[in-house]
Design a protein around this motif. Structure first.
Motif, short mmCIF file in Angstrom:
data_model
loop_
_atom_site.label_atom_id
_atom_site.label_comp_id
_atom_site.label_asym_id
_atom_site.label_seq_id
_atom_site.Cartn_x
_atom_site.Cartn_y
_atom_site.Cartn_z
N LEU A 105 0.83 -1.19 0.00
CA LEU A 105 0.00 0.00 0.00
C LEU A 105 0.87 1.26 0.00
CD1 LEU A 105 -2.70 1.49 0.26
CD2 LEU A 105 -2.53 1.17 2.72
N LYS A 106 1.88 1.28 0.86
CA LYS A 106 2.77 2.45 0.93
C LYS A 106 3.49 2.65 -0.40
CE LYS A 106 6.55 4.39 3.58
NZ LYS A 106 7.52 4.18 4.64
N HIS A 107 3.97 1.56 -1.00
CA HIS A 107 4.67 1.64 -2.29
C HIS A 107 3.75 2.21 -3.38
CE1 HIS A 107 7.37 0.63 -5.55
NE2 HIS A 107 6.37 -0.05 -6.13
N ARG A 108 2.52 1.72 -3.44
CA ARG A 108 1.56 2.20 -4.46
C ARG A 108 1.24 3.67 -4.27
NH1 ARG A 108 0.81 -0.71 -9.00
NH2 ARG A 108 0.18 -2.82 -8.55
N LEU A 109 1.08 4.10 -3.01
CA LEU A 109 0.77 5.50 -2.76
C LEU A 109 1.98 6.39 -3.05
CD1 LEU A 109 -1.48 5.23 0.41
CD2 LEU A 109 -2.17 5.62 -1.95
N LYS A 110 3.21 5.88 -2.86
CA LYS A 110 4.40 6.65 -3.23
C LYS A 110 4.46 6.87 -4.73
CE LYS A 110 7.87 5.91 0.33
NZ LYS A 110 9.17 5.34 0.65
N GLN A 111 3.95 5.93 -5.51
CA GLN A 111 3.92 6.09 -6.95
C GLN A 111 2.93 7.17 -7.38
OE1 GLN A 111 2.97 2.10 -8.16
NE2 GLN A 111 5.13 1.58 -8.54
N LYS A 112 1.89 7.35 -6.58
CA LYS A 112 0.83 8.29 -6.95
C LYS A 112 1.04 9.69 -6.37
CE LYS A 112 -4.13 8.48 -7.26
NZ LYS A 112 -5.36 7.74 -7.15
N PHE A 113 1.56 9.77 -5.16
CA PHE A 113 1.71 11.05 -4.47
C PHE A 113 3.17 11.43 -4.33
CE2 PHE A 113 -2.30 9.27 -2.92
CZ PHE A 113 -3.15 10.32 -3.17
N GLU A 114 3.43 12.73 -4.34
CA GLU A 114 4.80 13.23 -4.21
C GLU A 114 5.37 13.00 -2.81
OE1 GLU A 114 4.67 17.34 -5.20
OE2 GLU A 114 4.25 16.96 -7.31
N SER A 115 4.54 13.13 -1.80
CA SER A 115 5.02 13.10 -0.42
C SER A 115 4.33 12.00 0.37
CB SER A 115 4.76 14.47 0.23
OG SER A 115 5.08 14.42 1.59
N VAL A 116 5.06 10.90 0.59
CA VAL A 116 4.61 9.82 1.47
C VAL A 116 5.77 9.53 2.40
CG1 VAL A 116 3.83 7.42 1.61
CG2 VAL A 116 3.08 8.86 -0.29
N GLU A 117 5.60 9.85 3.70
CA GLU A 117 6.69 9.72 4.66
C GLU A 117 6.28 8.83 5.81
OE1 GLU A 117 7.41 13.76 5.74
OE2 GLU A 117 8.01 14.32 3.71
N SER A 118 7.20 7.95 6.23
CA SER A 118 6.95 7.06 7.37
C SER A 118 6.94 7.87 8.66
CB SER A 118 8.04 6.00 7.45
OG SER A 118 7.99 5.16 6.34
N LEU A 119 6.12 7.41 9.59
CA LEU A 119 6.07 8.02 10.92
C LEU A 119 6.77 7.12 11.91
CD1 LEU A 119 2.35 9.24 11.04
CD2 LEU A 119 4.38 10.63 10.69
N PRO A 120 7.43 7.69 12.92
CA PRO A 120 8.06 6.85 13.95
C PRO A 120 7.01 6.03 14.69
CG PRO A 120 8.73 9.16 14.16
CD PRO A 120 7.66 9.11 13.12
N ASP A 121 7.38 4.82 15.11
CA ASP A 121 6.44 3.92 15.78
C ASP A 121 5.89 4.50 17.08
OD1 ASP A 121 6.56 2.06 13.80
OD2 ASP A 121 8.01 0.77 14.80
N GLU A 122 6.72 5.25 17.83
CA GLU A 122 6.23 5.80 19.11
C GLU A 122 5.18 6.89 18.88
OE1 GLU A 122 10.01 7.93 17.99
OE2 GLU A 122 9.57 5.83 18.37
N GLU A 123 5.22 7.56 17.76
CA GLU A 123 4.24 8.61 17.48
C GLU A 123 2.91 8.03 17.03
OE1 GLU A 123 3.68 12.14 14.21
OE2 GLU A 123 5.70 11.83 14.99
#
Length: 177
Positions: A105-123
Motif C-alpha cells: 500500500l505504501k509503495h503504491r501511494l508513493k507512486q501516486k503522491f509526491e510526499s509519502v513519509e513514514s512516521l516513527p512507531d512511538e508517534e
C-alpha cells in the motif's frame, strides 16, 4: 405558460395541467424592455481587517457577510462577535478492511503522491505513514487500516484519492486470488 415568436407572429401558450384543452392565444402587443443591473458591490471591512487600510489592488481575505442590504468582510476570528456562528475543527477517521501487505500500500501511494513519509512507531503506535502532510494511514490489524485527517477541502480530496487507491489495490488483490 410561454410565448413563441415565429416570423413576427406571437403566440401565447398556456398549459394549465388540467383536463381541459390547452389554449393557444394570439398575444397582445407587448412592448420590449430591458433591465439593467449595476453589478458593482461595496463591502466594509470590520474589526481586525479594518485595522490596516489595504493598498489599491491588494487582496483582502475574510468572510463576506450580508446583513439587510449591506456587505461586510470580517476575519474568521471575528465571526463569533458579529453572528451566532462559531468555528470548529473536524477530525475525520475511517477504518477500511484491508488484508493486503501494508508495504505494498505504501509503495503504491508513493507512486501516486509526491510526499509519502513514514512516521516513527512511538508517534503512531504501530506502522504508519503520512501522505502530503495531511493524511495519516495507520496499520490497525491484519485485516484493517485507518485513515486520519483534519477536515478541509484539500485534505478531503487527498483522503478521497487515497481511499480510491486502496479500493483499487483490493480489487487487484482479489482478482489475482
Amino acid at each position: 405558460m410561454f410565448m413563441a415568436d415565429i416570423a413576427g407572429v406571437r403566440v401565447l401558450y398556456t398549459g394549465d395541467y388540467s383536463r381541459e384543452e390547452d389554449c393557444h392565444l394570439c398575444a397582445a402587443e407587448i412592448l420590449q424592455f430591458s433591465l439593467y443591473f449595476n453589478s458593482e458591490k461595496m463591502a466594509k471591512t470590520i474589526r481586525r481587517l479594518a485595522e490596516k487600510t489595504p493598498e489599491v489592488g491588494e487582496t483582502v481575505s475574510g468572510f463576506l457577510v450580508k446583513k439587510a442590504f449591506t456587505y461586510q468582510i470580517m476575519a474568521l476570528d471575528d465571526l463569533h462577535v458579529f453572528s451566532q456562528l462559531s468555528t470548529e475543527n473536524i477530525s475525520q477517521r475511517i477504518t477500511i478492511a484491508y488484508s493486503g501487505a501494508f508495504g505494498v500500500l505504501k509503495h503504491r501511494l508513493k507512486q501516486k503522491f509526491e510526499s509519502v513519509e513514514s512516521l516513527p512507531d512511538e508517534e503512531s503506535e504501530g506502522p504508519a505513514f503520512r501522505v502530503h502532510e495531511r493524511l495519516t494511514v495507520k496499520y490497525e490489524s491484519e485485516k484493517h487500516i485507518s485513515l486520519h485527517w483534519r477536515s478541509d477541502p484539500i485534505s478531503d480530496m487527498v483522503s478521497d484519492s487515497v481511499i480510491i487507491s486502496i479500493l483499487l489495490i483490493l480489487i487487484l488483490i482479489t482478482s489475482y486470488c
